[in-house]
Design a protein around this motif. Structure first.
Motif, PDB file in Angstrom:
ATOM      1  N   LEU A   6      83.808 -10.919  62.403  1.00 15.99           N
ATOM      2  CA  LEU A   6      84.342 -10.471  61.119  1.00 15.99           C
ATOM      3  C   LEU A   6      83.866 -11.368  59.989  1.00 15.99           C
ATOM      4  CD1 LEU A   6      88.005  -9.925  62.340  1.00 15.99           C
ATOM      5  CD2 LEU A   6      86.355  -8.111  61.851  1.00 15.99           C
ATOM      6  N   TRP A   7      83.588 -10.751  58.827  1.00 16.32           N
ATOM      7  CA  TRP A   7      83.198 -11.497  57.632  1.00 16.32           C
ATOM      8  C   TRP A   7      84.418 -11.635  56.727  1.00 16.32           C
ATOM      9  CZ3 TRP A   7      78.741 -13.978  56.352  1.00 16.32           C
ATOM     10  CH2 TRP A   7      77.665 -13.792  57.221  1.00 16.32           C
ATOM     11  N   ASN A   8      85.084 -12.768  56.832  1.00 14.32           N
ATOM     12  CA  ASN A   8      86.314 -12.976  56.067  1.00 14.32           C
ATOM     13  C   ASN A   8      85.992 -13.532  54.672  1.00 14.32           C
ATOM     14  OD1 ASN A   8      88.973 -13.221  55.317  1.00 14.32           O
ATOM     15  ND2 ASN A   8      89.320 -15.102  56.462  1.00 14.32           N
ATOM     16  N   ILE A   9      85.344 -12.703  53.856  1.00 13.01           N
ATOM     17  CA  ILE A   9      85.015 -13.125  52.496  1.00 13.01           C
ATOM     18  C   ILE A   9      86.279 -13.357  51.683  1.00 13.01           C
ATOM     19  CG2 ILE A   9      83.713 -12.498  50.415  1.00 13.01           C
ATOM     20  CD1 ILE A   9      81.958 -12.900  52.844  1.00 13.01           C
ATOM     21  N   GLY A  10      87.369 -12.740  52.107  1.00 13.20           N
ATOM     22  CA  GLY A  10      88.629 -12.876  51.371  1.00 13.20           C
ATOM     23  C   GLY A  10      89.380 -14.152  51.643  1.00 13.20           C
ATOM     24  N   ILE A  11      88.741 -15.135  52.266  1.00 17.50           N
ATOM     25  CA  ILE A  11      89.435 -16.384  52.566  1.00 17.50           C
ATOM     26  C   ILE A  11      89.906 -17.094  51.295  1.00 17.50           C
ATOM     27  CG2 ILE A  11      87.333 -17.792  52.633  1.00 17.50           C
ATOM     28  CD1 ILE A  11      88.673 -19.329  54.977  1.00 17.50           C
ATOM     29  N   GLU A  12      89.188 -16.900  50.188  1.00 13.73           N
ATOM     30  CA  GLU A  12      89.629 -17.489  48.916  1.00 13.73           C
ATOM     31  C   GLU A  12      91.025 -16.976  48.553  1.00 13.73           C
ATOM     32  OE1 GLU A  12      87.942 -19.181  45.990  1.00 13.73           O
ATOM     33  OE2 GLU A  12      86.744 -20.139  47.542  1.00 13.73           O
ATOM     34  N   LYS A  54      93.378   0.027  60.558  1.00 16.65           N
ATOM     35  CA  LYS A  54      94.035   1.327  60.357  1.00 16.65           C
ATOM     36  C   LYS A  54      93.229   2.280  59.475  1.00 16.65           C
ATOM     37  CE  LYS A  54      97.563   0.174  62.816  1.00 16.65           C
ATOM     38  NZ  LYS A  54      97.774   0.793  64.157  1.00 16.65           N
ATOM     39  N   PHE A  55      92.483   1.747  58.506  1.00 20.28           N
ATOM     40  CA  PHE A  55      91.778   2.619  57.570  1.00 20.28           C
ATOM     41  C   PHE A  55      90.265   2.393  57.563  1.00 20.28           C
ATOM     42  CE2 PHE A  55      96.088   2.022  55.880  1.00 20.28           C
ATOM     43  CZ  PHE A  55      96.513   3.344  55.856  1.00 20.28           C
ATOM     44  N   ASN A  56      89.787   1.535  58.468  1.00 19.19           N
ATOM     45  CA  ASN A  56      88.353   1.258  58.592  1.00 19.19           C
ATOM     46  C   ASN A  56      87.734   0.769  57.289  1.00 19.19           C
ATOM     47  OD1 ASN A  56      86.091   1.066  60.270  1.00 19.19           O
ATOM     48  ND2 ASN A  56      85.309   3.062  59.609  1.00 19.19           N
ATOM     49  N   VAL A  57      88.521   0.027  56.488  1.00 15.30           N
ATOM     50  CA  VAL A  57      87.999  -0.602  55.270  1.00 15.30           C
ATOM     51  C   VAL A  57      87.301  -1.893  55.680  1.00 15.30           C
ATOM     52  CG1 VAL A  57      88.579  -1.640  53.046  1.00 15.30           C
ATOM     53  CG2 VAL A  57      89.821   0.389  53.848  1.00 15.30           C
ATOM     54  N   HIS A  58      86.026  -2.020  55.360  1.00 11.66           N
ATOM     55  CA  HIS A  58      85.297  -3.221  55.771  1.00 11.66           C
ATOM     56  C   HIS A  58      85.985  -4.462  55.214  1.00 11.66           C
ATOM     57  CE1 HIS A  58      82.053  -6.074  56.482  1.00 11.66           C
ATOM     58  NE2 HIS A  58      81.492  -5.168  57.268  1.00 11.66           N
ATOM     59  N   GLU A  59      86.043  -5.514  56.061  1.00 12.95           N
ATOM     60  CA  GLU A  59      86.784  -6.719  55.671  1.00 12.95           C
ATOM     61  C   GLU A  59      86.229  -7.392  54.425  1.00 12.95           C
ATOM     62  OE1 GLU A  59      83.826  -7.888  58.955  1.00 12.95           O
ATOM     63  OE2 GLU A  59      85.221  -6.253  58.538  1.00 12.95           O
ATOM     64  N   ILE A  60      84.945  -7.177  54.117  1.00 12.04           N
ATOM     65  CA  ILE A  60      84.385  -7.758  52.890  1.00 12.04           C
ATOM     66  C   ILE A  60      85.060  -7.149  51.665  1.00 12.04           C
ATOM     67  CG2 ILE A  60      82.331  -7.868  51.426  1.00 12.04           C
ATOM     68  CD1 ILE A  60      80.656  -8.228  53.907  1.00 12.04           C
ATOM     69  N   PHE A  61      85.156  -5.818  51.639  1.00 13.50           N
ATOM     70  CA  PHE A  61      85.749  -5.145  50.483  1.00 13.50           C
ATOM     71  C   PHE A  61      87.256  -5.365  50.424  1.00 13.50           C
ATOM     72  CE2 PHE A  61      81.978  -2.581  51.690  1.00 13.50           C
ATOM     73  CZ  PHE A  61      81.203  -2.872  50.577  1.00 13.50           C
ATOM     74  N   GLY A  62      87.910  -5.267  51.580  1.00 19.05           N
ATOM     75  CA  GLY A  62      89.351  -5.502  51.610  1.00 19.05           C
ATOM     76  C   GLY A  62      89.694  -6.924  51.224  1.00 19.05           C
ATOM     77  N   GLY A  63      88.910  -7.880  51.752  1.00 18.96           N
ATOM     78  CA  GLY A  63      89.166  -9.292  51.457  1.00 18.96           C
ATOM     79  C   GLY A  63      88.959  -9.634  50.000  1.00 18.96           C
ATOM     80  N   LEU A  64      87.855  -9.139  49.422  1.00 23.37           N
ATOM     81  CA  LEU A  64      87.584  -9.415  48.004  1.00 23.37           C
ATOM     82  C   LEU A  64      88.648  -8.777  47.114  1.00 23.37           C
ATOM     83  CD1 LEU A  64      83.696  -9.068  47.729  1.00 23.37           C
ATOM     84  CD2 LEU A  64      85.067 -11.143  47.446  1.00 23.37           C
ATOM     85  N   GLY A  65      89.063  -7.553  47.462  1.00 28.13           N
ATOM     86  CA  GLY A  65      90.099  -6.896  46.674  1.00 28.13           C
ATOM     87  C   GLY A  65      91.399  -7.685  46.677  1.00 28.13           C
TER      88      GLY A  65
END
Length: 278
Positions: free
Chosen positions: A77-83, A132-143
């Motif tokens: 997984l690409w956890n770009i949303g770590i910030e 649940k919604f197949n939202v890529h973790e990059i987009f979900g994390g950044l959002g």
């Protein structure tokens, strides 16, 4: 020392050599001396005891964010949303520091509990969108990161604004009882460093020697294998994000209560993105 360990040492040595070589070439092209630059970098980081302490304060969030990312990277997984998870951890710490617990000696402990809870919850939101919604973790994390950043601005200008003024410079300084205890006149953050060391050891044990850790890595390496061995890869995505968010949330706690002693808009310091490279 087996052949695998020797190969790792050689690889690391080559990587370091190439990094120094490329950096030196860039510095020479800019008209400066690589030796002088590297010397200044070393002196700026370790030249005096006070500078070593400042380096340690920066080491804390970067090392925690890097350890956190190892968990999600192991799961593919690409956890770009770590910030954003760092931001939520800082908000959790501030909730305690701005409450009736601010002058309690147990305040740092409560900050850790709430900070890792907030960070873990933010990570679970990202996992929920992924599974649940197949939202890529990059987009979900950044959002979610932008939501967290917006929340900080709202809190600093609103409920937690300085008395008599709304300033983006941050909240009032926390009550000193809410600061993490330090060692010696240099204010060495001994307890946070010890906590980071414990998390490092636990991460190694979890990923390398537990059934859950091995299944988590299997999810990232070969998702199809989860069907063969009959375990739900989605649940391990939740586990990975929960652990990662908790560790990142702790980095936010340290940023708020060990480094800044208040909540500021740029509390994550870009350390989450930097840790992706690390």
């Amino acid at each position: 020392m087996n052949e695998f360990e020797l190969k790792n040492i050689y690889t690391a040595a080559v990587q370091i050599f190439l990094a120094l070589l490329l950096s030196s070439l860039i510095i020479i092209l800019l008209g400066a001396s690589p030796i002088d630059v590297f010397k200044n970098i070393f002196n700026g980081s370790f030249g005096k005891p006070e500078k070593i302490v400042k380096t340690l304060l920066i080491f804390l969030p970067i090392s925690l964010a890097s350890l956190a990312l190892i968990i999600t990277f192991s799961t593919g997984l690409w956890n770009i949303g770590i910030e954003g998870q760092i931001v939520l951890g800082a908000i959790g710490a501030t909730v305690v520091a701005k409450s009736f617990l601010s002058d309690n000696a147990m305040s740092p402990l409560f900050q850790i509990i709430l900070g890792i809870s907030f960070g873990s919850l933010w990570g679970l939101f990202c996992a929920f969108l992924k599974v649940k919604f197949n939202v890529h973790e990059i987009f979900g994390g950044l959002g979610l990161y932008f939501v967290g950043s917006g929340a900080i601005i709202y809190l600093i200008l609103g409920p937690w604004s300085k008395e008599g003024i709304a300033s983006t410079s941050g909240t009032d300084i926390f009550n000193k009882a809410s600061w993490f205890p330090t060692f010696s006149e240099l204010n060495i953050p001994a307890l946070p460093i010890f906590i980071v060391a414990i998390i490092l050891i636990l991460s190694i044990i979890f990923l390398g020697f537990t059934k859950a850790g091995l299944k988590l890595k299997a999810t990232g390496t070969n998702p199809e294998s989860t069907e063969k061995f009959k375990f739900n890869s989605g649940s391990y995505i939740f586990i990975a994000f929960a652990i990662t968010g908790a560790i990142a949330g702790l980095a936010g706690v340290f940023q708020a209560s060990v480094f800044h002693h208040k909540l500021v808009p740029s509390i994550s310091g870009g350390y989450g993105f930097l840790s992706i490279l690390i």
